[in-house]
Design a protein around this motif. Structure first.
Motif, PDB file in Angstrom:
ATOM      1  N   ASP A 303     -47.422 -20.255 -13.747  1.00 57.83           N
ATOM      2  CA  ASP A 303     -46.349 -21.095 -14.279  1.00 57.83           C
ATOM      3  C   ASP A 303     -46.639 -22.571 -14.070  1.00 57.83           C
ATOM      4  OD1 ASP A 303     -44.942 -18.859 -15.070  1.00 57.83           O
ATOM      5  OD2 ASP A 303     -43.814 -18.721 -13.193  1.00 57.83           O
ATOM      6  N   VAL A 304     -47.142 -22.914 -12.892  1.00 54.43           N
ATOM      7  CA  VAL A 304     -47.436 -24.309 -12.599  1.00 54.43           C
ATOM      8  C   VAL A 304     -48.611 -24.797 -13.437  1.00 54.43           C
ATOM      9  CG1 VAL A 304     -48.148 -25.936 -10.793  1.00 54.43           C
ATOM     10  CG2 VAL A 304     -46.487 -24.151 -10.273  1.00 54.43           C
ATOM     11  N   ARG A 305     -49.619 -23.961 -13.592  1.00 61.60           N
ATOM     12  CA  ARG A 305     -50.774 -24.348 -14.420  1.00 61.60           C
ATOM     13  C   ARG A 305     -50.347 -24.606 -15.860  1.00 61.60           C
ATOM     14  NH1 ARG A 305     -53.601 -20.088 -11.729  1.00 61.60           N
ATOM     15  NH2 ARG A 305     -53.542 -18.857 -13.650  1.00 61.60           N
ATOM     16  N   LEU A 306     -49.484 -23.758 -16.389  1.00 61.32           N
ATOM     17  CA  LEU A 306     -48.996 -23.959 -17.751  1.00 61.32           C
ATOM     18  C   LEU A 306     -48.178 -25.238 -17.862  1.00 61.32           C
ATOM     19  CD1 LEU A 306     -47.929 -20.306 -18.726  1.00 61.32           C
ATOM     20  CD2 LEU A 306     -49.915 -21.591 -19.550  1.00 61.32           C
ATOM     21  N   ALA A 307     -47.341 -25.505 -16.849  1.00 60.17           N
ATOM     22  CA  ALA A 307     -46.539 -26.734 -16.862  1.00 60.17           C
ATOM     23  C   ALA A 307     -47.436 -27.963 -16.797  1.00 60.17           C
ATOM     24  CB  ALA A 307     -45.557 -26.724 -15.690  1.00 60.17           C
ATOM     25  N   LEU A 308     -48.508 -27.874 -16.005  1.00 56.00           N
ATOM     26  CA  LEU A 308     -49.441 -29.002 -15.899  1.00 56.00           C
ATOM     27  C   LEU A 308     -50.178 -29.223 -17.216  1.00 56.00           C
ATOM     28  CD1 LEU A 308     -50.772 -31.153 -14.154  1.00 56.00           C
ATOM     29  CD2 LEU A 308     -52.414 -29.425 -13.381  1.00 56.00           C
ATOM     30  N   GLN A 309     -50.612 -28.147 -17.867  1.00 56.92           N
ATOM     31  CA  GLN A 309     -51.290 -28.265 -19.151  1.00 56.92           C
ATOM     32  C   GLN A 309     -50.353 -28.856 -20.198  1.00 56.92           C
ATOM     33  OE1 GLN A 309     -52.708 -24.332 -20.033  1.00 56.92           O
ATOM     34  NE2 GLN A 309     -54.141 -24.293 -18.315  1.00 56.92           N
ATOM     35  N   LYS A 310     -49.101 -28.443 -20.174  1.00 58.11           N
ATOM     36  CA  LYS A 310     -48.125 -28.970 -21.125  1.00 58.11           C
ATOM     37  C   LYS A 310     -47.897 -30.458 -20.901  1.00 58.11           C
ATOM     38  CE  LYS A 310     -44.479 -26.478 -21.614  1.00 58.11           C
ATOM     39  NZ  LYS A 310     -43.133 -25.899 -21.341  1.00 58.11           N
ATOM     40  N   ALA A 311     -47.815 -30.864 -19.626  1.00 58.06           N
ATOM     41  CA  ALA A 311     -47.601 -32.280 -19.315  1.00 58.06           C
ATOM     42  C   ALA A 311     -48.792 -33.127 -19.721  1.00 58.06           C
ATOM     43  CB  ALA A 311     -47.324 -32.441 -17.822  1.00 58.06           C
ATOM     44  N   LEU A 312     -49.995 -32.591 -19.548  1.00 56.06           N
ATOM     45  CA  LEU A 312     -51.196 -33.338 -19.918  1.00 56.06           C
ATOM     46  C   LEU A 312     -51.358 -33.442 -21.421  1.00 56.06           C
ATOM     47  CD1 LEU A 312     -53.747 -31.947 -17.298  1.00 56.06           C
ATOM     48  CD2 LEU A 312     -52.579 -34.164 -17.290  1.00 56.06           C
ATOM     49  N   ARG A 313     -50.904 -32.422 -22.156  1.00 56.72           N
ATOM     50  CA  ARG A 313     -50.992 -32.460 -23.618  1.00 56.72           C
ATOM     51  C   ARG A 313     -49.965 -33.395 -24.226  1.00 56.72           C
ATOM     52  NH1 ARG A 313     -51.575 -26.721 -23.298  1.00 56.72           N
ATOM     53  NH2 ARG A 313     -49.381 -26.540 -23.905  1.00 56.72           N
ATOM     54  N   LYS A 314     -48.856 -33.611 -23.489  1.00 57.98           N
ATOM     55  CA  LYS A 314     -47.767 -34.432 -24.011  1.00 57.98           C
ATOM     56  C   LYS A 314     -47.468 -35.558 -23.040  1.00 57.98           C
ATOM     57  CE  LYS A 314     -45.588 -30.553 -26.439  1.00 57.98           C
ATOM     58  NZ  LYS A 314     -44.343 -29.762 -26.598  1.00 57.98           N
TER      59      LYS A 314
END
Length: 322
Positions: A303-314
């Motif tokens: 969950d944290v990895r996905l949240a980090l990827q989402k934050a980096l993409r946006k």
């Protein structure tokens, strides 16, 4: 400076990890790197939990509190070493030393208490998944966090009060890299029997035995429930969920029990060694644990990895007014 002929002191002299001149720059750079990694990792958790609504769950709420504790703890312990590296001045005032003892004890207590609450959270999530949201609601989570913060500061207060009552010291040289309770107690020529009794009664029983028993009971139920899961994939996922928390618990309790729950003796602090085992153990619980907590809890968490990827993409989510 080492012998004060049993008088009151106005300052202490911190020996640090090592007093070898050639090692001062490498030690400073290493400490600075560890401090930046600790702040960066824990701050990342705070930002991700605040920005991603998928992480607005009890587990991450308590993880945010743990991150705050880790940042405060590492700041209190490492700022002395950083100041020594920058200024070369190893002296610390009496009041600053007492304040450091208070805050270090407070944040250690918070770490233990929040790990206990997190073990209960994992117990409810795995053993009572259908009632999880009802049991771990916002009010209960806020109440548990508040109790942890209050109990943490109340537990260390008697120790600080007793230390401030010491009337004399044999030496003002603290063989440590910060003002820790045991090294300061060892320097005192006052009667420390009450404080040592408090260590046994409150430290061993209230702060160690009770929380650790609650953790053990929680994990007994958790493991029993996991073993009843029919699919191997389900069992593996459940074990994976708890392994991070269990890793930190074992590391922290092992080091703290060794450091604080042994009889205080002249040899227990190993004053004549350049780098004693006590300093190494202190590094593990006060420096390494706050640094690795974000890695253990976050980078291994999907969950944290996905949240980090989402934050980096946006990156626009970090801009005000968007």
């Amino acid at each position: 400076m080492e012998q004060l002929n049993q008088t009151m002191v106005t300052f202490f002299f911190i020996k640090g990890i090592s007093d070898v001149p050639e090692l001062q720059v490498p030690i400073f750079l290493l400490v600075l790197l560890i401090y930046l990694l600790t702040l960066g990792g824990n701050m990342t958790i705070l930002l991700l939990v605040c920005l991603d609504h998928h992480l607005h769950t009890p587990m991450y709420f308590f993880l945010v509190n743990l991150s705050i504790v880790d940042m405060c703890s590492s700041t209190v312990t490492l700022h002395t070493m950083l100041l020594i590296g920058i200024t070369g001045n190893r002296t610390i005032s009496y009041l600053r030393c007492i304040a450091q003892i208070h805050f270090i004890g407070w944040f250690i207590n918070e770490e233990l208490l929040f790990l206990t609450v997190m073990s209960y959270d994992r117990y409810v999530a795995i053993c009572n998944p259908l009632r999880y949201k009802m049991i771990m609601n916002q009010r209960i989570c806020a109440l548990l966090a508040s109790v942890c913060w209050v109990l943490g500061v109340l537990e260390i207060t008697p120790y600080v009060v007793l230390v401030t009552g010491f009337s004399c010291y044999n030496s003002n040289v603290v063989n440590h890299f910060f003002c820790d309770l045991l090294p300061v107690i060892k320097l005192s020529c006052s009667d420390t029997s009450v404080l040592q009794t408090l260590f046994i009664v409150e430290g061993a029983v209230i702060l160690t035995l009770v929380p650790s028993s609650l953790k053990v009971i929680s994990y007994v139920f958790i493991i029993t429930t996991i073993l009843k899961i029919r699919t191997s994939n389900g069992r593996r996922k459940a074990f994976y969920t708890c392994s991070s928390h269990l890793t930190v618990v074992i590391l922290l309790y092992t080091t703290l029990i060794y450091q604080y729950l042994r009889p205080i003796s002249p040899d227990s602090l190993e004053y004549n060694k350049l780098f004693s085992l006590n300093k190494l153990v202190s590094v593990l619980y006060s420096v390494i644990t706050p640094m690795v907590n974000p890695i253990i809890y976050s980078l291994r968490n999907k969950d944290v990895r996905l949240a980090l990827q989402k934050a980096l993409r946006k990156p626009k989510v970090f801009k005000l007014g968007v």
